[in-house]
Motif scaffolding. Structure first.
Motif, PDB file in Angstrom:
ATOM      1  N   ALA A   1       0.823  -1.214   0.000  1.00 44.07           N
ATOM      2  CA  ALA A   1       0.000   0.000   0.000  1.00 44.07           C
ATOM      3  C   ALA A   1       0.856   1.263   0.000  1.00 44.07           C
ATOM      4  O   ALA A   1       1.975   1.289   0.525  1.00 44.07           O
ATOM      5  CB  ALA A   1      -0.910   0.007   1.223  1.00 44.07           C
ATOM      6  N   ARG A   2       0.293   2.292  -0.617  1.00 46.41           N
ATOM      7  CA  ARG A   2       0.898   3.622  -0.524  1.00 46.41           C
ATOM      8  C   ARG A   2       0.705   4.146   0.895  1.00 46.41           C
ATOM      9  O   ARG A   2      -0.232   3.763   1.593  1.00 46.41           O
ATOM     10  CB  ARG A   2       0.213   4.578  -1.502  1.00 46.41           C
ATOM     11  N   ARG A   3       1.576   5.043   1.304  1.00 53.33           N
ATOM     12  CA  ARG A   3       1.404   5.650   2.617  1.00 53.33           C
ATOM     13  C   ARG A   3       0.080   6.427   2.630  1.00 53.33           C
ATOM     14  O   ARG A   3      -0.222   7.181   1.723  1.00 53.33           O
ATOM     15  CB  ARG A   3       2.566   6.608   2.916  1.00 53.33           C
ATOM     16  N   GLY A   4      -0.702   6.214   3.630  1.00 54.86           N
ATOM     17  CA  GLY A   4      -1.970   6.906   3.723  1.00 54.86           C
ATOM     18  C   GLY A   4      -3.140   6.195   3.079  1.00 54.86           C
ATOM     19  O   GLY A   4      -4.280   6.656   3.168  1.00 54.86           O
ATOM     20  N   SER A   5      -2.885   5.038   2.420  1.00 50.35           N
ATOM     21  CA  SER A   5      -3.965   4.325   1.742  1.00 50.35           C
ATOM     22  C   SER A   5      -5.081   3.927   2.704  1.00 50.35           C
ATOM     23  O   SER A   5      -6.266   4.032   2.372  1.00 50.35           O
ATOM     24  CB  SER A   5      -3.426   3.071   1.053  1.00 50.35           C
ATOM     25  N   ASP A   6      -4.699   3.476   3.887  1.00 53.96           N
ATOM     26  CA  ASP A   6      -5.719   3.042   4.835  1.00 53.96           C
ATOM     27  C   ASP A   6      -6.563   4.219   5.312  1.00 53.96           C
ATOM     28  O   ASP A   6      -7.783   4.096   5.446  1.00 53.96           O
ATOM     29  CB  ASP A   6      -5.069   2.330   6.022  1.00 53.96           C
ATOM     30  N   GLU A   7      -5.918   5.348   5.544  1.00 57.21           N
ATOM     31  CA  GLU A   7      -6.675   6.518   5.990  1.00 57.21           C
ATOM     32  C   GLU A   7      -7.630   6.996   4.895  1.00 57.21           C
ATOM     33  O   GLU A   7      -8.755   7.428   5.185  1.00 57.21           O
ATOM     34  CB  GLU A   7      -5.718   7.649   6.395  1.00 57.21           C
ATOM     35  N   VAL A   8      -7.203   6.900   3.644  1.00 54.54           N
ATOM     36  CA  VAL A   8      -8.080   7.271   2.528  1.00 54.54           C
ATOM     37  C   VAL A   8      -9.331   6.401   2.534  1.00 54.54           C
ATOM     38  O   VAL A   8     -10.456   6.895   2.368  1.00 54.54           O
ATOM     39  CB  VAL A   8      -7.329   7.132   1.184  1.00 54.54           C
TER      40      VAL A   8
END
Length: 337
Positions: free
Chosen positions: A63-70
């Motif tokens: 995952a890209r950094r921040g993918s989960d927050e998105v």
């Protein structure tokens, strides 16, 4: 960013089944797993369990950094809009307490026009014309939703004032890339100056999609109705007329892949008839969208100079940036609206 290969191995189906059991969803084996292609780097798969179809959306394995927050934000948006008239994929349940975040939604019965037109749309010019109006109508519906359904979402105070400095700063940051000679964009300073001088004095905050264009719409298989607005990654609370500007800035020239679409003036009039928002500065929003999107695309051009993106793609997107700034000039002169 279209993914042609979706790695379903990113999904632990045993863990998914246990989680679904805990949510009280229909039990049974997970069957018919199939990737859902689309314009996103997130993993989307369709499957059935207990005779019920689902679409799962989660970040890629790497995952890209921040993918989960998105995806947490997307799940919040879909939950908030679930019981409104806004056409969105219907959220079933979301796992946001731990990573990777994922959520389940009901599959949308519809098609994306950027991938081709089915019948009766392909043969009926009246349906294709109406599709454009329905895109404006769905956006007006979103603009009517009380932003209070998403508390703490976005920073609407000073939202418009931040836009020009924010994107000029972004453009300046490309200078840190090795080999990039700087932006060669005719009309850049003129457009920035015009936007600053014509800044709308006030707006009523609302929910913004953030990337509202034809490729993020799915249409009903039997007519012109918007079945769902998809890809809510950029959603925020701001000025919903920015979404209308984005639609105008990205509107296909001469219909593009959907021949017979209404002209921008007709889109604006249709939106205005369905909205109580002040439309007197609609040209500003169209120019702002051209300005922002042009700068975003120039980033790939800059990365190509540094060997971080393919040169042909960088050159093609730079050409699109130049076209966007030409379109901004036409909006400023009132030619298109």
């Amino acid at each position: 960013m279209t993914s042609t290969h979706i790695d379903v191995s990113a999904i632990d189906f045993a863990d998914l089944g246990a989680w679904m059991d805990a949510q009280g969803l229909p039990a049974g084996p997970i069957e018919g797993v199939a990737p859902v292609p689309g314009g996103t780097q997130n993993v989307m798969v369709r499957f059935e369990r207990g005779g019920v179809p689902y679409v799962l959306r989660r970040p890629p394995l790497h995952a890209r950094r921040g993918s989960d927050e998105v995806l947490r934000r997307e799940a919040r948006v879909l939950a908030a809009l679930r019981d409104t008239p806004v056409p969105v994929p219907r959220l079933v349940a979301a796992q946001t307490a731990r990573e990777p975040v994922f959520y389940l939604m009901v599959p949308v019965a519809g098609f994306n026009p950027s991938l081709g037109l089915p019948e009766p749309h392909a043969s009926d010019p009246a349906i294709r014309h109406r599709m454009g109006l329905e895109a404006a109508a769905a956006l007006a519906e979103l603009g009517r939703v009380d932003p209070g359904v998403l508390p703490g979402f976005g920073r609407p105070e000073g939202f418009l004032e931040r836009q020009v400095p924010r994107w000029l700063k972004e453009l300046d940051s490309y200078g840190e890339l090795d080999g990039y000679p700087g932006p060669d964009i005719p009309g850049l300073a003129e457009t920035a100056g015009w936007l600053t001088r014509h800044l709308p004095p006030a707006f009523t905050p609302g929910i913004m999609h953030g990337d509202y264009h034809f490729a993020n719409l799915m249409f009903a298989p039997d007519g012109p109705r918007v079945a769902a607005i998809v890809d809510w990654e950029m959603c925020t609370i701001g000025d919903p007329l920015v979404d209308l500007g984005w639609l105008l800035a990205t509107w296909p020239i001469n219909g593009g892949h959907v021949p017979g679409l209404p002209e921008p003036r007709e889109l604006i009039a249709y939106y205005a008839a369905l909205s109580e928002r002040d439309m007197s500065a609609v040209g500003w929003y169209a120019v702002m969208a051209c300005f922002k999107l042009g700068i975003v695309l120039e980033g790939t051009h800059a990365r190509a100079f540094a060997g971080k993106a393919p040169k042909d793609i960088g050159d093609a997107l730079h050409a699109t940036t130049l076209e966007l700034f030409k379109r901004a000039q036409e909006f400023m002169e009132g030619i298109l609206i």
